[in-house]
Design an enzyme around this catalytic site. Structure first.
Site, mmCIF file in Angstrom:
data_model
loop_
_atom_site.group_PDB
_atom_site.id
_atom_site.type_symbol
_atom_site.label_atom_id
_atom_site.label_comp_id
_atom_site.label_asym_id
_atom_site.label_seq_id
_atom_site.Cartn_x
_atom_site.Cartn_y
_atom_site.Cartn_z
ATOM 1 C CG ASP A 74 61.532 -32.633 74.058
ATOM 2 O OD1 ASP A 74 61.266 -33.730 74.734
ATOM 3 O OD2 ASP A 74 61.276 -31.609 74.477
ATOM 4 C CG HIS A 117 63.587 -33.732 82.756
ATOM 5 N ND1 HIS A 117 62.540 -33.295 83.490
ATOM 6 C CD2 HIS A 117 62.890 -34.166 81.688
ATOM 7 C CE1 HIS A 117 61.408 -33.337 82.812
ATOM 8 N NE2 HIS A 117 61.707 -34.093 81.656
#
Length: 428
Positions: free
Chosen positions: A242, A336
């Protein structure tokens, strides 16, 4: 999550501008050596360097660990924005007490700024230090202060309230607890030692005295420095790498995206930034039922190494047009990482600097865990808002997360020597 909506996380020392010099990051890493009564390299005496004076007969042991790392309080920007992620964090919002106004707020920010300066240098707080962080060193402590929308009415400064601080619109993934949202004042604390972070939280709470009371407080964590064999992008609680596309200070338009310009409006926000703070709960039981392939399709990146599904390594540009043998897009249309790309949102970008959280297990066995989303931008109307609106229209990740609290805060530029944070607003 790895790209824009839920904030990106890197291990300490790698985000952002991991290859930049210490001076360009506003951070100084120093070895605190010496003995009691001799001149130290950083703070005057070796005893003071580690935070507390040693007895005259004692030789102060040199710090050789991550406790030596120190961020600077004074500077062009406030600390806690461009420094690398810390292992521990506390977010806390305060409301001014009934009857407190501009005068009381100014005195509070003056106290807070002095305490922040001392603690970030590894010194004890000026009054009634608790000894919680004795011998710990600065441990990369940063303390950051911001003003919420309601602060300006409470202090009679409505004319100085920035347009960019207008309340955020409602989003379909919002399930907001008003008691854990917003606030007159916001404080972000980060450190690589849990006791140092708690020590700062407790000192600032005591400094608030009768001027302000805690509205809400949240605790978070990231990987500890040295937890991986080499610096790498961190993982969130869903197991995804991330932070791959987080802006870096080395990029030519970084300041333009993240900070209010020197001659921006209002003038007191020069070199400041706006922080969007969201408590995002991850529905981990649902997420973990998915196969790895299904999880990767939701995100648009490989779980193992963060590479785009279109191929290459973590940093290889995503090919949004690539198809498989059946003619299907390799990166799904609702992935996403596809939806949140700046080039898919008019260039909208934000610097995400989060903490994960875990606040226990519910009675039904569901973990109360997720991400304390903190993103920085020069204008949330051009940064956070357009991206979140697009996510509302069909992000594959939305069924697995829930936004449970929210805040937007104006974070003024850094304080110069002899000044306190927010002085230009409160005394201008």
């Amino acid at each position: 999550m790895p790209d824009q909506s839920i904030p990106a996380a890197r291990t300490p020392g790698t985000v952002p501008g991991e290859n930049e010099s210490a001076s360009s990051q506003g951070i100084s890493r120093r070895r605190l050596l010496g003995t009691a009564g001799t001149t130290g390299l950083v703070l005057g005496t070796a005893g003071a360097a580690v935070g507390y004076a040693a007895a005259p007969s004692e030789a102060a042991a040199p710090l050789t660990s991550l406790g030596t790392d120190r961020a600077m309080f004074h500077g062009k920007h406030q600390p806690g924005i461009t420094e690398g992620l810390q292992a521990r964090g506390h977010l806390v919002a305060f409301d001014l007490a009934a009857g407190a106004g501009r005068k009381e707020a100014a005195a509070l920010l003056r106290r807070w700024s002095e305490t922040a300066r001392r603690l970030m240098a590894g010194e004890p707080s000026a009054h009634g230090d608790t000894d919680v962080a004795r011998d710990a060193g600065p441990s990369s402590l940063t303390i950051t202060f911001g003003f919420g929308h309601s602060f300006f009415a409470r202090t009679g400064l409505e004319k100085q309230r920035p347009v960019a601080l207008d309340p955020l619109p409602e989003f379909s993934s919002d399930h907001l607890d008003k008691n854990r949202s917003n606030g007159d004042l916001w404080v972000q604390i980060g450190a690589n030692d849990a006791l140092v972070a708690f020590h700062a939280l407790r000192a600032l709470q005591k400094d608030a005295g009768r001027a302000a009371k805690v509205r809400w407080q949240m605790n978070g964590f990231n990987r500890s420095p040295g937890a991986t064999a080499h610096p790498m992008t961190a993982r969130n609680l869903m197991g995804q790498i991330d932070g791959t596309r987080n802006p870096k200070p080395s990029e030519p338009d970084f300041d333009q995206r993240i900070f209010v310009p020197e001659k921006g409006e209002p003038a007191w926000m020069a070199n400041g930034s706006y922080a969007v703070v969201r408590r995002i709960r991850m529905l981990l039981d649902d997420w973990e039922k998915l196969s790895v392939k299904a999880q990767e399709d939701v995100i648009g990146r490989r779980k193992s190494n963060g590479a785009a599904l279109s191929g290459g390594t973590e940093t290889t540009a995503m090919d949004l047009e690539k198809t498989d043998a059946k003619g299907n897009l390799v990166v799904p249309i609702n992935a996403h990482a596809r939806i949140t790309r700046p080039d898919q949102n008019g260039g909208a970008a934000m610097l995400r600097r989060p903490f994960s959280f875990h606040d226990g297990i519910d009675a039904d066995g569901v973990p109360d865990a997720g991400l304390l989303f903190i993103c920085w931008q020069a204008d949330p109307l051009r940064g956070f808002v357009p991206v979140q609106r697009k996510l509302d229209r069909g992000d594959a990740l939305s069924p697995f997360i829930r936004h449970e609290s929210s805040g937007l805060f104006a974070v003024p530029g850094g304080a110069a020597e002899g000044e306190y944070v927010g002085q230009k607003l409160l005394e201008g």
